[in-house]
Scaffold this motif. Structure first.
Motif, short mmCIF file in Angstrom:
data_model
loop_
_atom_site.label_atom_id
_atom_site.label_comp_id
_atom_site.label_asym_id
_atom_site.label_seq_id
_atom_site.Cartn_x
_atom_site.Cartn_y
_atom_site.Cartn_z
N GLY A 1 -2.13 36.46 7.37
CA GLY A 1 -1.12 37.22 6.68
C GLY A 1 0.18 37.17 7.44
N VAL A 2 1.25 37.11 6.72
CA VAL A 2 2.59 37.09 7.31
C VAL A 2 3.20 38.46 7.14
CG1 VAL A 2 4.86 36.02 7.29
CG2 VAL A 2 2.82 34.64 6.79
N GLY A 3 3.64 39.06 8.24
CA GLY A 3 4.10 40.44 8.22
C GLY A 3 2.89 41.35 8.18
N LEU A 4 1.93 41.12 9.09
CA LEU A 4 0.64 41.79 9.00
C LEU A 4 0.70 43.27 9.31
CD1 LEU A 4 -1.80 41.57 11.84
CD2 LEU A 4 0.25 40.23 12.11
N GLY A 5 1.76 43.75 9.93
CA GLY A 5 1.84 45.17 10.24
C GLY A 5 0.70 45.60 11.13
N ALA A 6 0.07 46.72 10.79
CA ALA A 6 -1.01 47.27 11.62
C ALA A 6 -2.34 46.56 11.41
CB ALA A 6 -1.16 48.76 11.33
N GLU A 43 -12.59 38.92 14.27
CA GLU A 43 -11.69 38.03 14.98
C GLU A 43 -10.64 37.48 14.04
OE1 GLU A 43 -13.36 35.03 17.45
OE2 GLU A 43 -15.02 36.33 18.06
N ALA A 44 -9.44 37.37 14.56
CA ALA A 44 -8.34 36.71 13.87
C ALA A 44 -7.37 36.24 14.95
CB ALA A 44 -7.65 37.65 12.91
N ARG A 45 -6.71 35.16 14.70
CA ARG A 45 -5.68 34.68 15.62
C ARG A 45 -4.38 35.41 15.25
NH1 ARG A 45 -2.78 29.08 15.22
NH2 ARG A 45 -1.23 29.42 16.82
N LEU A 46 -3.74 36.01 16.22
CA LEU A 46 -2.49 36.72 15.99
C LEU A 46 -1.36 35.97 16.68
CD1 LEU A 46 -3.68 40.40 16.52
CD2 LEU A 46 -3.60 39.06 14.41
N ALA A 47 -0.23 35.85 15.98
CA ALA A 47 0.91 35.11 16.52
C ALA A 47 2.18 35.92 16.31
CB ALA A 47 1.03 33.75 15.84
N ARG A 48 3.02 35.93 17.32
CA ARG A 48 4.32 36.59 17.21
C ARG A 48 5.31 35.56 16.70
NH1 ARG A 48 8.96 37.92 20.56
NH2 ARG A 48 9.81 39.86 19.73
N ALA A 49 5.81 35.79 15.49
CA ALA A 49 6.75 34.85 14.90
C ALA A 49 7.48 35.52 13.74
CB ALA A 49 6.02 33.60 14.38
N SER A 50 8.60 34.93 13.39
CA SER A 50 9.39 35.38 12.24
C SER A 50 8.91 34.68 10.98
CB SER A 50 10.86 35.05 12.48
OG SER A 50 11.61 35.23 11.29
N ALA A 51 8.93 35.39 9.88
CA ALA A 51 8.59 34.80 8.59
C ALA A 51 9.63 33.76 8.18
CB ALA A 51 8.51 35.88 7.52
N LEU A 52 10.76 33.75 8.85
CA LEU A 52 11.82 32.80 8.53
C LEU A 52 11.63 31.46 9.24
CD1 LEU A 52 14.87 35.21 8.78
CD2 LEU A 52 13.47 34.65 6.78
N ARG A 53 10.68 31.45 10.19
CA ARG A 53 10.40 30.20 10.92
C ARG A 53 8.97 30.27 11.45
NH1 ARG A 53 14.08 27.35 15.55
NH2 ARG A 53 12.81 25.49 15.63
N LEU A 54 8.03 29.98 10.58
CA LEU A 54 6.62 30.08 10.94
C LEU A 54 6.20 28.90 11.83
CD1 LEU A 54 5.28 31.23 7.48
CD2 LEU A 54 5.53 32.63 9.55
N PRO A 79 15.05 33.70 0.06
CA PRO A 79 14.67 32.31 -0.25
C PRO A 79 14.13 31.56 0.97
CG PRO A 79 17.05 32.58 -0.40
CD PRO A 79 16.47 33.94 -0.20
N VAL A 80 14.63 31.89 2.15
CA VAL A 80 14.15 31.24 3.38
C VAL A 80 12.70 31.62 3.64
CG1 VAL A 80 14.51 31.00 5.87
CG2 VAL A 80 16.49 31.19 4.34
N ALA A 81 12.41 32.92 3.57
CA ALA A 81 11.04 33.40 3.80
C ALA A 81 10.09 32.84 2.75
CB ALA A 81 11.00 34.92 3.81
N LEU A 82 10.49 32.86 1.51
CA LEU A 82 9.63 32.33 0.45
C LEU A 82 9.38 30.84 0.63
CD1 LEU A 82 8.16 33.54 -1.91
CD2 LEU A 82 10.12 33.01 -3.36
N ALA A 83 10.40 30.11 1.07
CA ALA A 83 10.24 28.68 1.34
C ALA A 83 9.26 28.45 2.49
CB ALA A 83 11.59 28.04 1.65
N GLU A 84 9.31 29.29 3.52
CA GLU A 84 8.39 29.16 4.66
C GLU A 84 6.96 29.48 4.24
OE1 GLU A 84 8.55 28.40 8.47
OE2 GLU A 84 9.56 27.12 7.01
#
Length: 163
Positions: A1-6, A43-54, A79-84
């Motif tokens: 998930g992108v923007g997974l929050g809590a 288990e899940a892999r968690l990554a610190r990143a922006s939705a604008l540049r995955l 549009p940038v986030a949706l494109a990513e």
């Protein structure tokens, strides 16, 4: 998930037969998600990143989930986030997006007045209109659902075009 929050969505998705990757920018959210997953023995892999540049290669995921992230982004970043999100989904893959939906135009006008006056009062969130962006993105709507409430949700299941 992108923007997974809590991490609520990640907990729902994580299963031994699935590889789940969660992305968010604030370290605090990643920590909350990691704690939630650990408490559920998942288990899940968690990554610190922006939705604008995955930080993933194109066509990497069979499904991409984003809940209420787009409501937080400036209009110019939509549009940038949706494109990513589309870029990292595999051809024929699914994107599931949840965006805020208010019950009527009066509630929306009041919300937007508060948003413009003091965005922190409404969690820096506001309803976004995605239809114009979706038609330009090559995504096809497979299913649309509406969850009603004072603050409801529009849930879109989209498919990325094949090849």
């Amino acid at each position: 998930g992108v923007g997974l929050g809590a991490g609520c969505g990640s907990v729902q998705l994580a299963r031994p037969t699935r590889r789940v990757v969660g992305v968010d920018l604030p370290r605090q959210m990643l920590g909350l998600a990691a704690n939630r997953l650990r408490a559920e023995h998942l288990e899940a892999r968690l990554a610190r990143a922006s939705a604008l540049r995955l930080p993933f290669r194109s066509n990497r995921f069979d499904a991409v989930l984003s809940t209420f992230l787009l409501d937080l982004l400036p209009e110019a970043d939509l549009p940038v986030a949706l494109a990513e999100l589309t870029r990292v989904a595999a051809a024929g893959g699914r994107l599931v997006l949840a965006i805020m939906e208010l019950p009527n135009k009066l509630a929306e006008r009041a919300w937007m007045a508060a948003y413009r006056a003091a965005p922190e009062l409404v969690g820096r969130c506001r309803p976004v209109e995605l239809d114009g962006y979706l038609s330009a993105s090559g995504l096809r709507i497979l299913r649309e659902e509406h969850v009603s409430g004072l603050i409801g949700a529009r849930l879109l299941t989209l498919m990325k075009a094949r090849g």
